[in-house]
Scaffold this motif. Structure first.
Motif, PDB file in Angstrom:
ATOM      1  N   LYS A 121      14.841  14.037   5.858  1.00  0.00           N
ATOM      2  CA  LYS A 121      14.116  13.209   7.103  1.00  0.00           C
ATOM      3  C   LYS A 121      12.736  13.295   6.972  1.00  0.00           C
ATOM      4  O   LYS A 121      12.134  12.378   6.806  1.00  0.00           O
ATOM      5  N   PRO A 122      12.049  14.416   6.056  1.00  0.00           N
ATOM      6  CA  PRO A 122      10.683  14.490   5.850  1.00  0.00           C
ATOM      7  C   PRO A 122      10.312  13.086   4.844  1.00  0.00           C
ATOM      8  O   PRO A 122       9.304  12.415   5.050  1.00  0.00           O
ATOM      9  N   LEU A 123      11.399  13.067   3.905  1.00  0.00           N
ATOM     10  CA  LEU A 123      10.930  11.858   3.005  1.00  0.00           C
ATOM     11  C   LEU A 123      11.193  10.572   3.675  1.00  0.00           C
ATOM     12  O   LEU A 123      10.483   9.621   3.465  1.00  0.00           O
ATOM     13  N   ALA A 124      12.244  10.338   4.695  1.00  0.00           N
ATOM     14  CA  ALA A 124      12.401   9.097   5.402  1.00  0.00           C
ATOM     15  C   ALA A 124      10.963   8.876   6.203  1.00  0.00           C
ATOM     16  O   ALA A 124      10.615   7.775   6.224  1.00  0.00           O
ATOM     17  N   LEU A 125      10.441   9.836   6.836  1.00  0.00           N
ATOM     18  CA  LEU A 125       9.289   9.882   7.659  1.00  0.00           C
ATOM     19  C   LEU A 125       8.172   9.324   6.955  1.00  0.00           C
ATOM     20  O   LEU A 125       7.432   8.266   7.221  1.00  0.00           O
ATOM     21  N   LEU A 163       9.654  16.409  -1.734  1.00  0.00           N
ATOM     22  CA  LEU A 163      10.405  15.310  -1.105  1.00  0.00           C
ATOM     23  C   LEU A 163       9.496  14.445  -0.316  1.00  0.00           C
ATOM     24  O   LEU A 163       9.651  13.275  -0.317  1.00  0.00           O
ATOM     25  N   THR A 164       8.495  15.006   0.268  1.00  0.00           N
ATOM     26  CA  THR A 164       7.396  14.206   0.900  1.00  0.00           C
ATOM     27  C   THR A 164       6.462  13.501   0.055  1.00  0.00           C
ATOM     28  O   THR A 164       6.180  12.262   0.140  1.00  0.00           O
ATOM     29  N   LEU A 165       6.081  13.979  -0.995  1.00  0.00           N
ATOM     30  CA  LEU A 165       5.416  13.558  -2.136  1.00  0.00           C
ATOM     31  C   LEU A 165       6.285  12.465  -3.075  1.00  0.00           C
ATOM     32  O   LEU A 165       5.759  11.178  -3.434  1.00  0.00           O
ATOM     33  N   GLY A 166       7.718  12.697  -2.976  1.00  0.00           N
ATOM     34  CA  GLY A 166       8.433  11.884  -3.389  1.00  0.00           C
ATOM     35  C   GLY A 166       8.866  10.460  -2.608  1.00  0.00           C
ATOM     36  O   GLY A 166       8.788   9.525  -3.261  1.00  0.00           O
ATOM     37  N   GLY A 167       8.747  10.923  -1.255  1.00  0.00           N
ATOM     38  CA  GLY A 167       8.745   9.651  -0.409  1.00  0.00           C
ATOM     39  C   GLY A 167       7.565   8.955  -0.602  1.00  0.00           C
ATOM     40  O   GLY A 167       7.431   7.545  -0.595  1.00  0.00           O
ATOM     41  N   LEU A 168       6.107   9.343  -0.911  1.00  0.00           N
ATOM     42  CA  LEU A 168       5.189   8.673  -1.087  1.00  0.00           C
ATOM     43  C   LEU A 168       5.092   7.925  -2.294  1.00  0.00           C
ATOM     44  O   LEU A 168       4.463   6.623  -2.484  1.00  0.00           O
ATOM     45  N   ALA A 169       5.609   8.558  -3.529  1.00  0.00           N
ATOM     46  CA  ALA A 169       5.837   7.833  -4.688  1.00  0.00           C
ATOM     47  C   ALA A 169       6.863   6.553  -4.411  1.00  0.00           C
ATOM     48  O   ALA A 169       6.617   5.491  -5.275  1.00  0.00           O
ATOM     49  N   LEU A 170       7.686   6.864  -3.654  1.00  0.00           N
ATOM     50  CA  LEU A 170       8.879   5.615  -3.507  1.00  0.00           C
ATOM     51  C   LEU A 170       7.955   4.446  -2.846  1.00  0.00           C
ATOM     52  O   LEU A 170       8.346   3.459  -3.173  1.00  0.00           O
ATOM     53  N   GLY A 171       7.248   4.806  -1.734  1.00  0.00           N
ATOM     54  CA  GLY A 171       6.599   3.822  -1.087  1.00  0.00           C
ATOM     55  C   GLY A 171       5.507   3.164  -1.717  1.00  0.00           C
ATOM     56  O   GLY A 171       4.960   2.005  -1.377  1.00  0.00           O
ATOM     57  N   ILE A 172       4.926   3.710  -3.202  1.00  0.00           N
ATOM     58  CA  ILE A 172       3.855   3.160  -3.932  1.00  0.00           C
ATOM     59  C   ILE A 172       4.093   1.646  -4.161  1.00  0.00           C
ATOM     60  O   ILE A 172       3.216   0.869  -3.906  1.00  0.00           O
ATOM     61  N   GLY A 173       5.442   1.515  -4.833  1.00  0.00           N
ATOM     62  CA  GLY A 173       5.636   0.149  -5.242  1.00  0.00           C
ATOM     63  C   GLY A 173       5.740  -0.758  -4.005  1.00  0.00           C
ATOM     64  O   GLY A 173       5.313  -1.811  -3.985  1.00  0.00           O
ATOM     65  N   MET A 174       6.413  -0.119  -2.709  1.00  0.00           N
ATOM     66  CA  MET A 174       6.506  -1.125  -1.597  1.00  0.00           C
ATOM     67  C   MET A 174       5.183  -1.391  -0.593  1.00  0.00           C
ATOM     68  O   MET A 174       5.009  -2.457   0.051  1.00  0.00           O
ATOM     69  N   MET A 175       4.133  -0.299  -1.099  1.00  0.00           N
ATOM     70  CA  MET A 175       2.956  -0.568  -0.007  1.00  0.00           C
ATOM     71  C   MET A 175       2.358  -1.746  -0.527  1.00  0.00           C
ATOM     72  O   MET A 175       1.788  -2.368   0.403  1.00  0.00           O
ATOM     73  N   VAL A 176       2.458  -2.355  -1.704  1.00  0.00           N
ATOM     74  CA  VAL A 176       1.492  -3.597  -1.897  1.00  0.00           C
ATOM     75  C   VAL A 176       2.226  -4.947  -1.885  1.00  0.00           C
ATOM     76  O   VAL A 176       1.878  -5.845  -1.718  1.00  0.00           O
TER      77      VAL A 176
END
Length: 1022
Positions: A459-463, A385-398
């Motif tokens: 919650k970890p994903l959201a964080l 879930l935390t790495l999934g959150g990071l993967a979700l954030g990749i596209g939004m990071m830029v």
């Protein structure tokens, strides 16, 4: 902005900061534990007690009921459930979510101490066990010996393998099951005992008293003080055989009273691997330790152990959670890299400038590293879930970096110097991207106030998503201006793409002019699209959490209660022969008798076999574990008397997909309702293995003591019970040490008196006068039927009906179940109830709480924008982009066949914060143009084409960055896939419609605002 100006003017200092960040990020990543899921705290505590030989009714009255009464008065208790079965009691106490479980467990132990004196003397002290998915075994092993000598295999496991594995860092405990152990068995001749006038109790005292090494003080000899040690422990079986036994007729040797030999202990549990005898080992890790590291260390230690194993002995892994974790993390990492590359392609496609692309590409790892630093110091673990959150954030990071870089690039094209363009470009759009980032981060705030399983999972994903966005804001405001001031050059020649995009921009401007001239038609058309999309809601299924294919199937086989271990073994052999034809099965480990390692239980269950079936890897199979499980069901459906249930894709924290609780006062009525329910469920499409936890009863032998007759002989119930117990199961008198191990010395009676009921009636009982009388003289012995187990919830009788589902979503199945029960089940009166629980109850609870969080997130997003714009008017316009996501969400779920679940709702939560970003950038630029003196019409027609490219770029990078997750490639992607689908489709549709609707709504409201101003002025003039 000042911070951007500082980064541009102090490049060396900022470069040092970046290098330190990269080093700290690398250290943080290595220091974080790796696990499958975040560590969860379940509000469920079990109290287990064993009372050997007692039936379910005695267990219920003597143990379960006092414990229930004690537990029911605890604070925050939601329900108390008890299971009373032969030989043991299990009391499950469910607390409300949010209860401090450490204090709750302490309270439970205090209550147990208060009732301990009221429990029967033969019962073991109740144990308090916290239920936690992280307490499940991370590795299961099977030890096989081709010689078939399972005593040696078990001895090897307990005395050699287990101690070596226990030295591995991170291991909490190791349990060994199956195999066999030796014992010294003294089979006594009842006639000899009667002839020499010796009782079993007397022999037990003599054998135990003689098996001792005792200190005898000390003496002084030749100026030395020497301790005296008296040795009396048995060194061999011969010592036991020749043990002197004093009797009224003189001293005799023990072997004159019966046969003394070494043999196998009686067992209620056997283990087999692919049909061959085996010893199983289950390994649990310490809380907070790295699952992958611990599992790898275990494998390294096993390689050392294998070198010294006896010839032919093998240690085979049955289940290794780290393999699935590594495969899943590898898949997430691959998707992250693929998403980053797709985002880079979008950048290059739009900018046609390699330096611009490299600047954005460099901002991604910097943002990821910063995210890892945040994760480390907030105590997060690396999991799906935390790495999934990071993967979700990749596209939004830029996104933030793109908006700033595009603005800097535009100013460079106007002739600004690199430094001036970096400072001015960041200052222009800095406030807008801060607002857009805050709107995305603020949507996760409501999850902090949500309790329950879904909240703990996400919650970890959201964080992590929040951390990634805050990190991306840092890189956008500091790193991008810094590198732009040093590296950014513009293309002097107009490319073919620029010409085409200019043409597209002009076409969009013409569309804007048309919709602004016909605002009402535009709004009406979009509202109609919105209403049409709502028609698709009934066709979308519902689920709690998606099943995960872990290449592992758990199967339970139950025979009629009272079935012997041998009968269960015979059925196991039949099952093994049928499973051998299924090519997708790698190995099958089965434990016959006892209970399985994945459930808290108590009591004897010789009628049960538990299978752990390991499938070939997902990449080597053409079908899912669910379909393999369906084939297993079909293969085993005609085995007489066997009740077989399978589960696959279970993460350890989901309940049964279909679970019906039937409560009421009369057990016969409950049984009739349960049987009818099972029959009705069988007819519902998609339901598999409906069964109730009620069984007809456990065959038993009832010894009814006549107290009057017993008292005439001077004996009581306790003496009779002791005599029967000693005759049937024997009595462990002592233990003999040999070769570092201890063997039980068990006293038993020849089966002369235990072969049948008639023989048991002839069992001789010693009286105080020295007379031996048969059991039938003081008791009646007959065959009876007792309940196999007694279930109660909140002190009400309960029967539970459970079922699995295949190829249908949970929501549709539950709808059919409710309709079927409503039409066909007769409920006698208000005392009886049928309640639907299981995953449906978990799903409804999660939907309600996450729905509330979603509504609160919308309010918070509006409040953040109101603070940013210092107006309630413009945020209200921007919020019109939120409901437009429904069109894309419903379309996406219907197209992909994905049911609405907890993952989808979390995706909607994230989408609420993302979708307003483009509208914020658009409205902010319109306001800027209006401040420069432009009319609303002119400002919109300027802002639209100007912001078209950054809006397209940010939307496409987010969408394409999530495409790998949307497709669900790789292991463990089932949880992230629904979130990605919701975001990709919702953002796609909303972006297109936002480019048209938001300008129209802005124009209409601004026009309305101007009219109100004119009316107020006219009133003042009047």
């Amino acid at each position: 902005m000042k911070i951007a100006k500082l980064s541009v003017l102090r490049p060396i200092a900022m470069s040092m900061v970046i290098i330190l960040m990269l080093i700290l990020g690398a250290v943080s990543m290595r220091g974080m534990p790796v696990d499958l899921f975040p560590e969860l705290t379940f509000p469920i505590v079990a109290v287990t007690t064993t009372y050997e030989g007692a039936g379910p009714e005695e267990i219920e009255n003597l143990i379960s009921s006092p414990l229930e009464d004690a537990m029911s008065t605890l604070p925050n208790v939601e329900s108390v459930t008890s299971i009373s079965r032969t030989g043991g009691s299990l009391v499950l106490v469910s607390f409300t979510w949010g209860t401090n479980m450490d204090f709750a467990s302490l309270d439970m132990r205090e209550r147990i101490d208060s009732v301990r004196d009221f429990l029967p003397s033969g019962a073991n002290l109740p144990r308090v066990l916290r239920f936690n998915p992280s307490d499940l075994p991370i590795v299961q092993l099977a030890i096989t010996d081709p010689s078939g000598e399972m005593t040696k295999a078990k001895q090897l496991a307990e005395q050699d393998i287990e101690p070596q594995l226990s030295s591995v860092d991170g291991i909490a405990s190791i349990s060994v099951e199956g195999g066999a152990e030796n014992e010294v068995r003294i089979t006594l001749d009842p006639n000899a005992l009667s002839s020499f006038d010796v009782s079993i109790d007397q022999l037990q005292q003599i054998i135990a008293a003689e098996n001792l090494n005792l200190p005898g003080g000390s003496l002084t000899d030749q100026n030395q003080n020497l301790p005296i040690r008296i040795t009396g422990e048995y060194a061999s079986i011969y010592d036991i055989q020749t043990l002197p036994i004093p009797t009224p007729k003189g001293v005799i040797q023990l072997d004159q009273l019966g046969e003394v030999k070494e043999t196998l202990q009686p067992t209620t549990q056997l283990s087999y691997l692919n049909g061959e005898p085996a010893v199983g080992m289950s390994i649990l890790k310490q809380s907070g330790s790295n699952t992958v590291t611990v599992a790898n260390n275990i494998e390294e230690k096993l390689e050392e152990i294998r070198k010294n194993l006896p010839e032919g002995v093998e240690i085979k892994p049955i289940f290794d959670q780290s393999q699935f974790i590594e495969q899943s993390i590898r898949a997430v990492t691959t998707n992250m890299i693929a998403g980053s590359l797709l985002a880079a392609l979008v950048l290059f496609f739009f900018l046609r400038n390699i330096r611009s692309t490299l600047i954005i590409l460099f901002s991604i790892p910097v943002s990821i590293v910063a995210t890892f630093i945040f994760m480390y110091f907030s105590g997060q673990t690396l999991n799906l879930l935390t790495l999934g959150g990071l993967a979700l954030g990749i596209g939004m990071m830029v996104d933030n970096a793109i908006v700033i870089l595009e603005n800097i690039y535009r100013l460079r094209q106007k002739g600004y110097s690199m430094k001036d363009a970096a400072i001015e470009g960041t200052s222009e759009v800095g406030p807008a991207i801060i607002a857009s980032t805050l709107t995305t981060v603020i949507v996760f705030l409501p999850i902090v106030f949500v309790d329950g399983l879904a909240a703990q999972l996400f919650k970890p994903l959201a964080l992590v998503v929040s951390f990634s966005l805050l990190a991306s804001l840092f890189t956008a405001l500091i790193i991008v201006p810094l590198f732009s001031s040093l590296l950014l050059k513009v293309n002097t020649n107009t490319s073919r793409f620029e010409e085409r995009f200019t043409g597209f921009t002009n076409w969009y401007r013409s569309i804007l002019e048309k919709v602004l001239r016909n605002p009402k038609k535009t709004v009406t058309t979009i509202v109609i699209l919105f209403l049409i999309s709502l028609i698709g809601i009934p066709f979308i299924g519902k689920e709690f959490l998606p099943q995960q294919d872990q290449s592992f199937i758990s199967m339970t086989v139950r025979l009629p209660d009272g079935s012997s271990l041998d009968a269960t073994y015979d059925v196991m052999e039949e099952i093994d022969s049928r499973l051998s034809d299924i090519k997708d099965i790698d190995l099958a480990f089965v434990t016959v008798g006892g209970t399985d390692n994945f459930s808290v239980s108590a009591g004897t269950q010789t009628n049960r076999a538990n299978y752990s079936i390991l499938l070939t890897p997902v990449t080597e199979r053409s079908r899912s574990d669910k379909l393999v499980g369906d084939e297993i069901r079909k293969k085993l459906e005609n085995i007489p008397g066997a009740d077989i249930s399978l589960s696959s894709g279970d993460s350890g924290f989901s309940q049964n997909p279909v679970s019906l609780s039937i409560t009421g006062p009369d057990l016969t009525t409950l049984k009739g309702m349960a049987d009818e329910t099972v029959e009705l469920l069988t007819e519902i499409d998609g339901i598999r293995e409906p069964s109730s936890n009620y069984t007809e009863g456990n065959p038993e032998i009832v010894v009814d003591i006549d107290r009057v007759k017993a008292s005439q002989f001077g004996i009581g119930s306790a003496q009779i019970a002791s005599a029967v117990s000693n005759a049937t199961k024997g009595l462990v008198a002592s233990r003999m040490a040999r070769d570092g191990a201890e063997l039980d010395i068990r006293l038993t009676i020849e089966d002369t008196y235990t072969a049948s009921i008639q023989d048991l009636e002839k069992l001789l009982i010693n009286t105080p006068t020295g007379e031996n009388i048969p059991l039938q003289a003081v008791a009646t012995v007959e065959r009876g039927q007792g309940p196999s187990q007694i279930n109660r919830t909140n002190r009400n009788r309960e029967i539970t009906v459970n079922a699995d589902i295949v190829n249908r979503d949970l929501g549709s199945v539950i709808d059919d179940v409710e309709q079927t029960l409503k039409e066909n089940i007769y409920i006698p009166n208000n005392q009886y109830k049928i309640t639907i629980g299981g995953q449906d109850e978990q799903m409804n609870d999660a939907f309600f709480k996450l729905g509330g969080a979603l509504a609160l997130a919308v309010v918070l997003v509006y409040m953040v924008m109101a603070g940013q714009f210092e107006s309630y008017f413009y945020p209200f316009i921007i919020m019109f982009s939120v409901p437009l996501t429904v069109i894309g969400i419903i379309t996406g779920l219907l197209v992909t066949g994905q049911p609405l679940g907890v993952g989808s709702l979390v995706g909607m939560l994230i989408l609420t914060g993302i979708v307003v970003n483009n509208a914020i950038v658009f409205v902010d630029y319109v306001n800027m143009m209006k401040r420069d003196g432009k009319t609303t019409w002119e400002a919109i027609l300027i802002a639209g084409p100007t912001r078209l490219r950054p809006i397209f770029m940010t939307a496409l990078t987010t969408i394409l960055g999530l495409i790998p997750l949307t497709l669900g490639f790789g292991e463990g992607m089932e949880i992230q896939q629904p979130m990605a689908i919701v975001i990709v489709f919702g953002l796609s549709f909303a972006t297109i419609i936002t480019l048209v609707l938001i300008p129209v709504v802005y124009y209409l409201f601004d026009e309305f605002k101007e009219k109100r101003k004119l009316k107020k002025l006219e009133k003042l003039d009047a």
